[in-house]
Design a protein around this motif. Structure first.
Motif, PDB file in Angstrom:
ATOM      1  N   MET A  78       0.954  -1.206  -0.232  1.00  0.00           N
ATOM      2  CA  MET A  78       0.116   0.056  -0.042  1.00  0.00           C
ATOM      3  C   MET A  78       0.854   1.125  -0.080  1.00  0.00           C
ATOM      4  SD  MET A  78      -3.060   0.791  -0.105  1.00  0.00           S
ATOM      5  CE  MET A  78      -3.930   2.277   0.325  1.00  0.00           C
ATOM      6  N   ASP A  79       2.031   1.259   0.724  1.00  0.00           N
ATOM      7  CA  ASP A  79       2.769   2.360   0.542  1.00  0.00           C
ATOM      8  C   ASP A  79       3.448   2.583  -0.776  1.00  0.00           C
ATOM      9  OD1 ASP A  79       2.614   2.653   3.468  1.00  0.00           O
ATOM     10  OD2 ASP A  79       4.168   1.357   3.898  1.00  0.00           O
ATOM     11  N   GLN A  80       3.628   1.762  -1.431  1.00  0.00           N
ATOM     12  CA  GLN A  80       4.124   1.893  -2.973  1.00  0.00           C
ATOM     13  C   GLN A  80       3.156   2.686  -3.574  1.00  0.00           C
ATOM     14  OE1 GLN A  80       5.276  -2.202  -3.996  1.00  0.00           O
ATOM     15  NE2 GLN A  80       7.484  -1.891  -3.153  1.00  0.00           N
ATOM     16  N   VAL A  81       1.955   2.364  -3.632  1.00  0.00           N
ATOM     17  CA  VAL A  81       0.518   2.962  -4.260  1.00  0.00           C
ATOM     18  C   VAL A  81       0.828   4.222  -3.925  1.00  0.00           C
ATOM     19  CG1 VAL A  81      -1.648   2.926  -4.647  1.00  0.00           C
ATOM     20  CG2 VAL A  81      -0.779   0.845  -4.550  1.00  0.00           C
ATOM     21  N   ILE A  82       0.879   4.503  -2.642  1.00  0.00           N
ATOM     22  CA  ILE A  82       0.916   6.049  -2.244  1.00  0.00           C
ATOM     23  C   ILE A  82       1.987   6.781  -2.544  1.00  0.00           C
ATOM     24  CG2 ILE A  82       0.863   7.646  -0.108  1.00  0.00           C
ATOM     25  CD1 ILE A  82      -0.722   5.475   1.129  1.00  0.00           C
ATOM     26  N   GLU A  83       3.007   6.120  -2.689  1.00  0.00           N
ATOM     27  CA  GLU A  83       4.468   6.832  -3.199  1.00  0.00           C
ATOM     28  C   GLU A  83       4.279   6.925  -4.816  1.00  0.00           C
ATOM     29  OE1 GLU A  83       9.345   5.872  -3.752  1.00  0.00           O
ATOM     30  OE2 GLU A  83       8.085   4.538  -2.332  1.00  0.00           O
ATOM     31  N   PHE A  84       3.844   6.131  -5.333  1.00  0.00           N
ATOM     32  CA  PHE A  84       3.515   6.252  -6.801  1.00  0.00           C
ATOM     33  C   PHE A  84       2.762   7.508  -7.099  1.00  0.00           C
ATOM     34  CE2 PHE A  84       1.519   5.600 -10.813  1.00  0.00           C
ATOM     35  CZ  PHE A  84       2.491   5.325 -11.848  1.00  0.00           C
ATOM     36  N   ALA A  85       1.355   7.485  -6.529  1.00  0.00           N
ATOM     37  CA  ALA A  85       0.563   8.544  -6.690  1.00  0.00           C
ATOM     38  C   ALA A  85       1.143   9.999  -6.361  1.00  0.00           C
ATOM     39  CB  ALA A  85      -0.783   8.381  -5.900  1.00  0.00           C
ATOM     40  N   THR A  86       2.106  10.005  -5.416  1.00  0.00           N
ATOM     41  CA  THR A  86       2.549  11.277  -5.000  1.00  0.00           C
ATOM     42  C   THR A  86       3.714  11.796  -5.915  1.00  0.00           C
ATOM     43  OG1 THR A  86       3.966  10.125  -3.525  1.00  0.00           O
ATOM     44  CG2 THR A  86       1.911  11.167  -2.691  1.00  0.00           C
ATOM     45  N   ASN A  87       4.397  10.699  -6.460  1.00  0.00           N
ATOM     46  CA  ASN A  87       5.290  11.069  -7.594  1.00  0.00           C
ATOM     47  C   ASN A  87       4.950  11.194  -8.957  1.00  0.00           C
ATOM     48  OD1 ASN A  87       7.638  10.663  -5.528  1.00  0.00           O
ATOM     49  ND2 ASN A  87       7.899   8.369  -5.755  1.00  0.00           N
ATOM     50  N   HIS A  88       3.790  10.436  -9.337  1.00  0.00           N
ATOM     51  CA  HIS A  88       3.154  10.497 -10.721  1.00  0.00           C
ATOM     52  C   HIS A  88       1.874  11.091 -10.727  1.00  0.00           C
ATOM     53  CE1 HIS A  88       6.867   8.443 -12.187  1.00  0.00           C
ATOM     54  NE2 HIS A  88       6.562   7.564 -11.130  1.00  0.00           N
ATOM     55  N   TYR A  89       1.441  12.006 -10.065  1.00  0.00           N
ATOM     56  CA  TYR A  89      -0.020  12.735  -9.571  1.00  0.00           C
ATOM     57  C   TYR A  89      -0.568  12.797 -10.907  1.00  0.00           C
ATOM     58  CZ  TYR A  89       2.472  17.091 -10.464  1.00  0.00           C
ATOM     59  OH  TYR A  89       3.334  18.235 -11.129  1.00  0.00           O
ATOM     60  N   ILE A  90       0.251  13.236 -12.252  1.00  0.00           N
ATOM     61  CA  ILE A  90      -0.687  13.384 -13.366  1.00  0.00           C
ATOM     62  C   ILE A  90      -1.270  12.063 -13.996  1.00  0.00           C
ATOM     63  CG2 ILE A  90      -0.549  13.936 -16.038  1.00  0.00           C
ATOM     64  CD1 ILE A  90       1.503  16.184 -15.045  1.00  0.00           C
ATOM     65  N   LEU A  91      -0.443  10.999 -14.063  1.00  0.00           N
ATOM     66  CA  LEU A  91      -0.785   9.735 -14.274  1.00  0.00           C
ATOM     67  C   LEU A  91      -2.091   9.248 -13.130  1.00  0.00           C
ATOM     68  CD1 LEU A  91       2.362   7.928 -15.032  1.00  0.00           C
ATOM     69  CD2 LEU A  91       0.671   8.414 -16.729  1.00  0.00           C
ATOM     70  N   SER A  92      -1.831   9.502 -11.907  1.00  0.00           N
ATOM     71  CA  SER A  92      -2.611   8.929 -10.993  1.00  0.00           C
ATOM     72  C   SER A  92      -4.212   9.830 -11.209  1.00  0.00           C
ATOM     73  CB  SER A  92      -2.379   9.186  -9.763  1.00  0.00           C
ATOM     74  OG  SER A  92      -1.054   8.758  -9.398  1.00  0.00           O
ATOM     75  N   ALA A  93      -3.904  11.038 -11.634  1.00  0.00           N
ATOM     76  CA  ALA A  93      -5.370  11.689 -11.718  1.00  0.00           C
ATOM     77  C   ALA A  93      -6.094  11.256 -13.146  1.00  0.00           C
ATOM     78  CB  ALA A  93      -5.123  13.191 -11.959  1.00  0.00           C
ATOM     79  N   VAL A  94      -5.482  10.964 -14.244  1.00  0.00           N
ATOM     80  CA  VAL A  94      -5.979  10.567 -15.487  1.00  0.00           C
ATOM     81  C   VAL A  94      -6.492   9.007 -15.206  1.00  0.00           C
ATOM     82  CG1 VAL A  94      -5.292   9.604 -17.464  1.00  0.00           C
ATOM     83  CG2 VAL A  94      -4.259  11.733 -17.117  1.00  0.00           C
ATOM     84  N   PHE A  95      -5.772   8.367 -14.137  1.00  0.00           N
ATOM     85  CA  PHE A  95      -6.342   6.672 -14.015  1.00  0.00           C
ATOM     86  C   PHE A  95      -7.528   6.949 -13.340  1.00  0.00           C
ATOM     87  CE2 PHE A  95      -6.547   3.344 -11.153  1.00  0.00           C
ATOM     88  CZ  PHE A  95      -6.756   2.122 -11.990  1.00  0.00           C
ATOM     89  N   ALA A  96      -7.729   7.983 -12.235  1.00  0.00           N
ATOM     90  CA  ALA A  96      -8.732   8.117 -11.420  1.00  0.00           C
ATOM     91  C   ALA A  96      -9.829   8.708 -12.592  1.00  0.00           C
ATOM     92  CB  ALA A  96      -8.465   9.182 -10.396  1.00  0.00           C
ATOM     93  N   GLY A  97      -9.717   9.625 -13.209  1.00  0.00           N
ATOM     94  CA  GLY A  97     -10.540  10.086 -13.815  1.00  0.00           C
ATOM     95  C   GLY A  97     -11.087   8.854 -15.098  1.00  0.00           C
ATOM     96  N   LEU A  98     -10.295   8.113 -15.613  1.00  0.00           N
ATOM     97  CA  LEU A  98     -10.735   6.831 -16.084  1.00  0.00           C
ATOM     98  C   LEU A  98     -11.514   5.820 -15.578  1.00  0.00           C
ATOM     99  CD1 LEU A  98      -7.613   6.260 -18.546  1.00  0.00           C
ATOM    100  CD2 LEU A  98      -9.760   7.206 -19.204  1.00  0.00           C
ATOM    101  N   VAL A  99     -11.362   5.797 -14.248  1.00  0.00           N
ATOM    102  CA  VAL A  99     -12.178   4.672 -13.392  1.00  0.00           C
ATOM    103  C   VAL A  99     -13.423   5.299 -13.355  1.00  0.00           C
ATOM    104  CG1 VAL A  99     -12.358   3.899 -11.435  1.00  0.00           C
ATOM    105  CG2 VAL A  99     -10.188   3.709 -12.574  1.00  0.00           C
ATOM    106  N   ILE A 100     -13.596   6.809 -13.000  1.00  0.00           N
ATOM    107  CA  ILE A 100     -14.639   7.559 -12.868  1.00  0.00           C
ATOM    108  C   ILE A 100     -15.809   7.408 -14.042  1.00  0.00           C
ATOM    109  CG2 ILE A 100     -16.076   9.821 -12.287  1.00  0.00           C
ATOM    110  CD1 ILE A 100     -13.323   9.920 -10.300  1.00  0.00           C
ATOM    111  N   ALA A 101     -15.087   7.681 -15.306  1.00  0.00           N
ATOM    112  CA  ALA A 101     -15.817   7.726 -16.318  1.00  0.00           C
ATOM    113  C   ALA A 101     -16.431   6.407 -16.742  1.00  0.00           C
ATOM    114  CB  ALA A 101     -14.966   8.218 -17.458  1.00  0.00           C
ATOM    115  N   LEU A 102     -15.830   5.243 -16.599  1.00  0.00           N
ATOM    116  CA  LEU A 102     -16.070   3.774 -16.633  1.00  0.00           C
ATOM    117  C   LEU A 102     -17.298   3.604 -15.732  1.00  0.00           C
ATOM    118  CD1 LEU A 102     -15.372   1.041 -18.228  1.00  0.00           C
ATOM    119  CD2 LEU A 102     -13.995   0.579 -16.179  1.00  0.00           C
ATOM    120  N   ILE A 103     -17.196   4.120 -14.670  1.00  0.00           N
ATOM    121  CA  ILE A 103     -18.541   3.539 -13.657  1.00  0.00           C
ATOM    122  C   ILE A 103     -19.643   4.422 -14.046  1.00  0.00           C
ATOM    123  CG2 ILE A 103     -18.869   4.005 -11.136  1.00  0.00           C
ATOM    124  CD1 ILE A 103     -16.048   3.255 -10.702  1.00  0.00           C
TER     125      ILE A 103
END
Length: 141
Positions: free
Chosen positions: A1-26
């Protein structure tokens, strides 16, 4: 879980795009499931036509309609559709209506207008006439 948080903080643009795609799919899944407008397959369409005498409404241009259309389908002029004028179909208000176009996108707009106009049982052929011909179902010219 720590790695996911670290990835999200280091790559916030990719994380935001991924979150947007998940929300659009739902959203798209729940929007189509809760919509009063239903899409049907070619098999369901043939059952409606044969068992419940459904009316097939082809919203493609006249030239495309003449190249090939579902047997017994009615073609409506595009200028009537843009105005939302469905007076020629008033006698079919209680019967099932299947709206067909090339790929199924234009038919959704027309079917939504018909639902707002008081038609009760309006559906869209998923994939349009392309799906119908792809299933080797009969067409007339």
């Amino acid at each position: 879980m720590d790695q996911v948080i670290e990835f999200a903080t280091n790559h916030y643009i990719l994380s935001a795009v991924f979150a947007g795609l998940v929300i659009a799919l739902i959203y798209s899944f729940f929007a189509s499931a809760l919509s009063p407008l239903k899409e049907i397959t070619t098999h369901e369409a043939t059952l409606l036509i044969n068992k419940q005498d459904a009316v097939v409404l082809d919203v493609r241009p006249v030239a495309e309609f003449k190249k090939g259309h579902i047997l017994g389908s009615k073609q409506v002029k595009s200028e009537l559709l843009t105005k939302g004028d469905f007076t020629s179909l008033e006698k079919h208000k209680g019967t099932p209506i299947i709206v067909v176009c090339n790929m199924g996108m234009t038919a959704k707009r027309t079917a939504s207008q018909m639902l707002k106009a008081g038609f009760e049982n309006v559906t869209v052929l998923k994939g349009g006439i392309s799906a119908w011909q792809g299933a080797n179902l009969p067409t007339a010219k």
